[in-house]
Design a protein around this motif. Sequence first.
Motif, PDB file in Angstrom:
ATOM      1  N   GLY A   1       1.238  -1.248   0.145  1.00 47.06           N
ATOM      2  CA  GLY A   1      -0.108   0.080   0.000  1.00 47.06           C
ATOM      3  C   GLY A   1       0.745   0.654  -0.129  1.00 47.06           C
ATOM      4  O   GLY A   1       0.214   2.082   0.588  1.00 47.06           O
ATOM      5  N   GLU A   2       2.379   1.267  -0.880  1.00 47.25           N
ATOM      6  CA  GLU A   2       2.805   2.803  -0.167  1.00 47.25           C
ATOM      7  C   GLU A   2       2.856   2.876   0.974  1.00 47.25           C
ATOM      8  O   GLU A   2       3.502   4.313   1.063  1.00 47.25           O
ATOM      9  N   GLY A   3       3.131   2.543   1.753  1.00 46.60           N
ATOM     10  CA  GLY A   3       3.070   2.899   3.380  1.00 46.60           C
ATOM     11  C   GLY A   3       1.638   3.969   3.572  1.00 46.60           C
ATOM     12  O   GLY A   3       1.682   4.917   4.482  1.00 46.60           O
ATOM     13  N   GLN A   4       0.506   4.047   2.683  1.00 46.97           N
ATOM     14  CA  GLN A   4      -0.123   4.678   3.402  1.00 46.97           C
ATOM     15  C   GLN A   4      -0.706   4.581   4.292  1.00 46.97           C
ATOM     16  O   GLN A   4      -0.830   3.080   4.757  1.00 46.97           O
ATOM     17  N   PRO A   5      -1.740   5.371   5.648  1.00 47.15           N
ATOM     18  CA  PRO A   5      -1.575   4.959   6.866  1.00 47.15           C
ATOM     19  C   PRO A   5      -2.795   3.893   6.628  1.00 47.15           C
ATOM     20  O   PRO A   5      -3.728   4.075   6.315  1.00 47.15           O
ATOM     21  N   GLY A   6      -2.453   3.542   7.943  1.00 47.27           N
ATOM     22  CA  GLY A   6      -4.572   2.597   8.120  1.00 47.27           C
ATOM     23  C   GLY A   6      -3.447   0.925   7.135  1.00 47.27           C
ATOM     24  O   GLY A   6      -4.369   0.094   7.430  1.00 47.27           O
ATOM     25  N   PHE A   7      -3.002   1.418   6.165  1.00 51.75           N
ATOM     26  CA  PHE A   7      -2.826  -0.451   5.572  1.00 51.75           C
ATOM     27  C   PHE A   7      -2.629  -1.153   6.195  1.00 51.75           C
ATOM     28  O   PHE A   7      -2.918  -2.455   5.886  1.00 51.75           O
ATOM     29  N   MET A   8      -1.685  -0.948   7.072  1.00 52.02           N
ATOM     30  CA  MET A   8      -1.214  -2.597   7.809  1.00 52.02           C
ATOM     31  C   MET A   8      -2.599  -2.823   9.499  1.00 52.02           C
ATOM     32  O   MET A   8      -1.710  -3.782   9.799  1.00 52.02           O
ATOM     33  N   ASP A   9      -3.150  -1.896   8.835  1.00 55.64           N
ATOM     34  CA  ASP A   9      -3.419  -1.644  10.579  1.00 55.64           C
ATOM     35  C   ASP A   9      -5.062  -2.624  11.182  1.00 55.64           C
ATOM     36  O   ASP A   9      -5.421  -2.560  11.433  1.00 55.64           O
ATOM     37  N   ALA A  10      -6.172  -3.386   9.530  1.00 51.35           N
ATOM     38  CA  ALA A  10      -6.807  -3.840  10.138  1.00 51.35           C
ATOM     39  C   ALA A  10      -6.442  -5.431  10.882  1.00 51.35           C
ATOM     40  O   ALA A  10      -5.617  -6.388  11.160  1.00 51.35           O
ATOM     41  N   PRO A  11      -7.961  -4.883  11.882  1.00 47.14           N
ATOM     42  CA  PRO A  11      -7.174  -5.750  12.992  1.00 47.14           C
ATOM     43  C   PRO A  11      -7.141  -7.381  12.538  1.00 47.14           C
ATOM     44  O   PRO A  11      -7.113  -8.060  13.808  1.00 47.14           O
ATOM     45  N   GLU A  12      -8.179  -7.417  11.757  1.00 45.92           N
ATOM     46  CA  GLU A  12      -8.262  -9.254  11.717  1.00 45.92           C
ATOM     47  C   GLU A  12      -6.468  -9.694  10.695  1.00 45.92           C
ATOM     48  O   GLU A  12      -5.836 -10.615  11.609  1.00 45.92           O
ATOM     49  N   LEU A  13      -5.527  -8.583  10.204  1.00 48.75           N
ATOM     50  CA  LEU A  13      -4.517  -8.404   9.901  1.00 48.75           C
ATOM     51  C   LEU A  13      -3.646  -8.751  10.969  1.00 48.75           C
ATOM     52  O   LEU A  13      -2.907  -9.418  10.894  1.00 48.75           O
ATOM     53  N   VAL A  14      -3.812  -8.077  11.578  1.00 53.31           N
ATOM     54  CA  VAL A  14      -3.333  -7.915  13.167  1.00 53.31           C
ATOM     55  C   VAL A  14      -3.154  -8.934  13.904  1.00 53.31           C
ATOM     56  O   VAL A  14      -1.987  -9.083  14.676  1.00 53.31           O
ATOM     57  N   LYS A  15      -3.948  -9.531  14.456  1.00 51.78           N
ATOM     58  CA  LYS A  15      -4.403 -10.920  14.897  1.00 51.78           C
ATOM     59  C   LYS A  15      -3.747 -11.530  14.644  1.00 51.78           C
ATOM     60  O   LYS A  15      -3.251 -12.813  14.983  1.00 51.78           O
ATOM     61  N   ILE A  16      -4.190 -12.230  13.111  1.00 52.10           N
ATOM     62  CA  ILE A  16      -2.715 -13.046  12.075  1.00 52.10           C
ATOM     63  C   ILE A  16      -1.342 -13.570  11.961  1.00 52.10           C
ATOM     64  O   ILE A  16      -1.114 -13.981  12.493  1.00 52.10           O
ATOM     65  N   ALA A  17      -1.260 -11.896  12.242  1.00 50.40           N
ATOM     66  CA  ALA A  17       0.670 -11.860  12.698  1.00 50.40           C
ATOM     67  C   ALA A  17       0.484 -12.025  13.640  1.00 50.40           C
ATOM     68  O   ALA A  17       2.342 -12.639  14.501  1.00 50.40           O
ATOM     69  N   ALA A  18       0.575 -11.697  14.523  1.00 51.67           N
ATOM     70  CA  ALA A  18       0.628 -12.145  15.858  1.00 51.67           C
ATOM     71  C   ALA A  18      -0.059 -14.046  16.389  1.00 51.67           C
ATOM     72  O   ALA A  18       1.545 -14.413  16.946  1.00 51.67           O
ATOM     73  N   LYS A  19      -0.549 -14.152  15.481  1.00 52.58           N
ATOM     74  CA  LYS A  19      -0.933 -15.731  15.722  1.00 52.58           C
ATOM     75  C   LYS A  19       0.813 -16.491  14.751  1.00 52.58           C
ATOM     76  O   LYS A  19       1.286 -17.655  15.503  1.00 52.58           O
ATOM     77  N   TYR A  20       0.886 -15.656  13.779  1.00 47.81           N
ATOM     78  CA  TYR A  20       2.861 -16.465  13.296  1.00 47.81           C
ATOM     79  C   TYR A  20       3.929 -15.489  13.676  1.00 47.81           C
ATOM     80  O   TYR A  20       4.984 -16.295  13.197  1.00 47.81           O
ATOM     81  N   HIS A  21       4.184 -14.997  14.961  1.00 49.11           N
ATOM     82  CA  HIS A  21       4.956 -13.765  15.527  1.00 49.11           C
ATOM     83  C   HIS A  21       5.627 -13.754  13.746  1.00 49.11           C
ATOM     84  O   HIS A  21       6.575 -13.828  14.109  1.00 49.11           O
ATOM     85  N   ARG A  22       5.288 -12.955  13.351  1.00 48.14           N
ATOM     86  CA  ARG A  22       5.094 -12.350  11.692  1.00 48.14           C
ATOM     87  C   ARG A  22       4.736 -10.995  12.201  1.00 48.14           C
ATOM     88  O   ARG A  22       4.196 -10.147  12.764  1.00 48.14           O
ATOM     89  N   THR A  23       5.388 -10.115  11.564  1.00 52.25           N
ATOM     90  CA  THR A  23       4.813  -8.861  11.058  1.00 52.25           C
ATOM     91  C   THR A  23       3.409  -8.610  10.162  1.00 52.25           C
ATOM     92  O   THR A  23       3.330  -9.507   9.497  1.00 52.25           O
ATOM     93  N   PRO A  24       2.761  -7.356  10.114  1.00 54.18           N
ATOM     94  CA  PRO A  24       1.403  -7.518   9.220  1.00 54.18           C
ATOM     95  C   PRO A  24       2.097  -6.965   7.308  1.00 54.18           C
ATOM     96  O   PRO A  24       1.290  -7.955   6.579  1.00 54.18           O
ATOM     97  N   ALA A  25       3.236  -6.503   7.785  1.00 49.79           N
ATOM     98  CA  ALA A  25       3.841  -6.438   5.970  1.00 49.79           C
ATOM     99  C   ALA A  25       4.396  -8.170   5.268  1.00 49.79           C
ATOM    100  O   ALA A  25       3.852  -8.280   4.990  1.00 49.79           O
TER     101      ALA A  25
END
Length: 272
Positions: A184-208
């Motif tokens: 998303g070319e660093g646009q604000p909020g692009f990596m902040d979707a709660p679903e994405l953040v939750k999945i990233a935490a599950k795999y111990h990875r960054t949203p990116a």
Amino acid sequence: MKTVRLNNDVVMPMVGYGTYQIPITTTRDNVLQALRTGYRLIDTAQYYGNESGVGAALTESGLARDQVFVTTKVQTSGYAETKRGLDESLNRFNHDYFDLVLIHWPTGNDLETYRALEDAYQDGKVRAIGLSNFNAAQVQTIIDNSTVVPMVDQIETHLRWQQKRMHAFLASRGIIHESYAPLGEGQPGFMDAPELVKIAAKYHRTPAQVVLRFLNQEGVVVIPKTLNPEHMAQNLDLFSFVLDSADLHVLEGLDRKQALDGWPESMHEDQY
């Protein structure tokens, strides 16, 4: 590194380093850092003005030319202008060939532009040719009027616009789908979707990392750009985890068919 095989049997890495908007004065250093980190696909373009920096980094890296897959894009229209422009790109790049050359944007004279790429392909100046920002109808026009089927279509693709319709079309024609702006070319909020953040935490990875891995698992080549060495390494470290089917389904649900500002209206799905 995972790879894809183009329709002419050339092998292409599934993760690369994008150089859009990297200043000309720092391209060499950033691309050299990417190569030392382990990237083996580098994406540039005539429009970016940094083909020479990419070539200089490749030379300084000490890597054999056939170990790095380099893409450029022509910002020209018509046969003669494209033939001349590609030779100038090769001169700036300071190596014998490009691995992939794309038409950067549809211009209305695309058949003649593509014919110049076909001739460069036959002459060994490029190992593969393709398109960028072309929708399904535009791709089909190239296929119907050319002798070489495009190998790649590089189009805006990310969580908010997953390009499912174009992906299916390209797959049916044996054309690889490559994503630009996958984060998303660093646009604000692009990596902040709660679903994405939750999945990233599950795999111990960054949203990116999750986004890039998601696209790869969907068969999409990605070329994220960063100037941060830590992020550079993270963006390449995608193959030590696999998203399960339930998480893939959740991420698919974040598709809004929403383009970033300023990209071609012809690519919107209601245009084809």
